[in-house]
Design a protein around this motif. Structure first.
Motif, PDB file in Angstrom:
ATOM      1  N   TYR A  95     -32.578  -8.277 -34.427  1.00  0.00           N
ATOM      2  CA  TYR A  95     -31.756  -8.420 -33.222  1.00  0.00           C
ATOM      3  C   TYR A  95     -30.476  -9.199 -33.526  1.00  0.00           C
ATOM      4  CZ  TYR A  95     -30.851  -8.421 -28.183  1.00  0.00           C
ATOM      5  OH  TYR A  95     -30.310  -8.223 -26.930  1.00  0.00           O
ATOM      6  N   LEU A 121     -26.829  -7.793 -32.625  1.00  0.00           N
ATOM      7  CA  LEU A 121     -25.894  -8.590 -31.822  1.00  0.00           C
ATOM      8  C   LEU A 121     -24.597  -8.879 -32.571  1.00  0.00           C
ATOM      9  CD1 LEU A 121     -28.422 -11.095 -30.225  1.00  0.00           C
ATOM     10  CD2 LEU A 121     -27.239  -9.209 -29.064  1.00  0.00           C
ATOM     11  N   ASN A 122     -24.687  -9.044 -33.888  1.00  0.00           N
ATOM     12  CA  ASN A 122     -23.510  -9.388 -34.687  1.00  0.00           C
ATOM     13  C   ASN A 122     -22.900  -8.190 -35.416  1.00  0.00           C
ATOM     14  OD1 ASN A 122     -23.654 -12.063 -33.907  1.00  0.00           O
ATOM     15  ND2 ASN A 122     -24.942 -12.640 -35.627  1.00  0.00           N
ATOM     16  N   SER A 124     -26.359  -5.605 -26.968  1.00  0.00           N
ATOM     17  CA  SER A 124     -26.323  -6.964 -26.423  1.00  0.00           C
ATOM     18  C   SER A 124     -26.660  -7.023 -24.933  1.00  0.00           C
ATOM     19  CB  SER A 124     -24.962  -7.603 -26.675  1.00  0.00           C
ATOM     20  OG  SER A 124     -23.962  -6.861 -26.031  1.00  0.00           O
ATOM     21  N   TYR A 148     -31.261 -13.897 -28.467  1.00  0.00           N
ATOM     22  CA  TYR A 148     -30.008 -13.615 -27.765  1.00  0.00           C
ATOM     23  C   TYR A 148     -29.304 -14.919 -27.390  1.00  0.00           C
ATOM     24  CZ  TYR A 148     -26.611 -12.077 -24.387  1.00  0.00           C
ATOM     25  OH  TYR A 148     -25.420 -11.868 -23.722  1.00  0.00           O
ATOM     26  N   THR A 153     -27.961 -16.761 -30.441  1.00  0.00           N
ATOM     27  CA  THR A 153     -26.871 -16.059 -31.103  1.00  0.00           C
ATOM     28  C   THR A 153     -25.617 -15.996 -30.249  1.00  0.00           C
ATOM     29  OG1 THR A 153     -28.462 -14.741 -32.342  1.00  0.00           O
ATOM     30  CG2 THR A 153     -26.226 -13.849 -32.174  1.00  0.00           C
ATOM     31  N   LYS A 154     -25.778 -15.662 -28.988  1.00  0.00           N
ATOM     32  CA  LYS A 154     -24.612 -15.410 -28.132  1.00  0.00           C
ATOM     33  C   LYS A 154     -24.199 -16.596 -27.276  1.00  0.00           C
ATOM     34  CE  LYS A 154     -23.459 -11.164 -29.008  1.00  0.00           C
ATOM     35  NZ  LYS A 154     -22.177 -10.914 -29.682  1.00  0.00           N
TER      36      LYS A 154
END
Length: 194
Positions: free
Chosen positions: A74, A78-79, A110, A133, A136-137
């Motif tokens: 994931y 996401l990246n 995302s 998530y 990371t975000k």
């Protein structure tokens, strides 16, 4: 890649540098050095530290492998780290994650709300993905997610999942930043069925 890869043998073949190259080869089970290694080996000491650090995350963690690999996959999605996805999606499947779970990650990207609504995920997978998530975000983990993690996992496993997600965010940023394997912009694809 945006800079040339380092050579497969040390430019400065001191005993220390030779030992670093060998340790990295040993970690790869004597396979040839991979592009990530050759990107890092511009500085053997950094490559050595990276290899030991990520090697411990991959082989010394008590987080169940399917969940750790799901988090790594994931992070890749996401990246937009295609090389990371290509390397870890097969490992994730081999560890026991269902194909439809990985397909969901590719489809949802995302859109964490879509991920959380998906019926193909177990509750623990939803939790790991929500944590991944947020880490990371959003960087900050919401208290409700952290409390749920602490109910599901030991303190050691919470730490290990946190360092896994953080480390693979570092890896993906390195891979994308230098365009290791010239994967930037390529579509992420599901691994072929065995």
């Amino acid at each position: 890649m945006r800079i040339p890869y380092a050579p497969t043998s040390p430019i400065d073949p001191t005993p220390e540098n030779e030992a670093i190259y060998q340790r990295i080869r040993d970690r790869r089970n004597l396979r040839p050095l991979i592009p990530l290694d050759l990107a890092l080996l511009h500085n053997p000491d950094i490559a050595d530290g990276y290899s030991k650090f990520v090697g411990a995350i991959r082989s010394k963690s008590s987080v169940p492998l399917p969940l750790a690999e799901l988090a790594i996959c994931y992070v890749a999605v996401l990246n937009k780290a295609t090389y990371e996805w290509t390397a870890h999606a097969p490992i994730c499947l081999k560890a026991g994650t269902k194909r439809d779970v990985l397909e969901l990650l590719l489809e949802a990207g995302s859109d964490i709300a879509a991920v959380q609504k998906a019926s193909v995920l177990s509750e623990v997978e939803k939790l790991v993905l929500a944590f991944t998530y947020q880490s990371t975000k959003e960087i900050v983990i919401q208290e409700d997610v952290m409390e749920e993690l602490k109910r599901e996992f030991t303190d050691q496993q919470v730490m290990e999942l946190t360092i896994t997600v953080g480390a693979y965010n570092m890896v993906s940023r390195f891979l994308v930043g230098l365009d290791v394997t010239e994967s930037n912009g390529r579509a992420m694809e599901m691994p072929k069925e065995a």
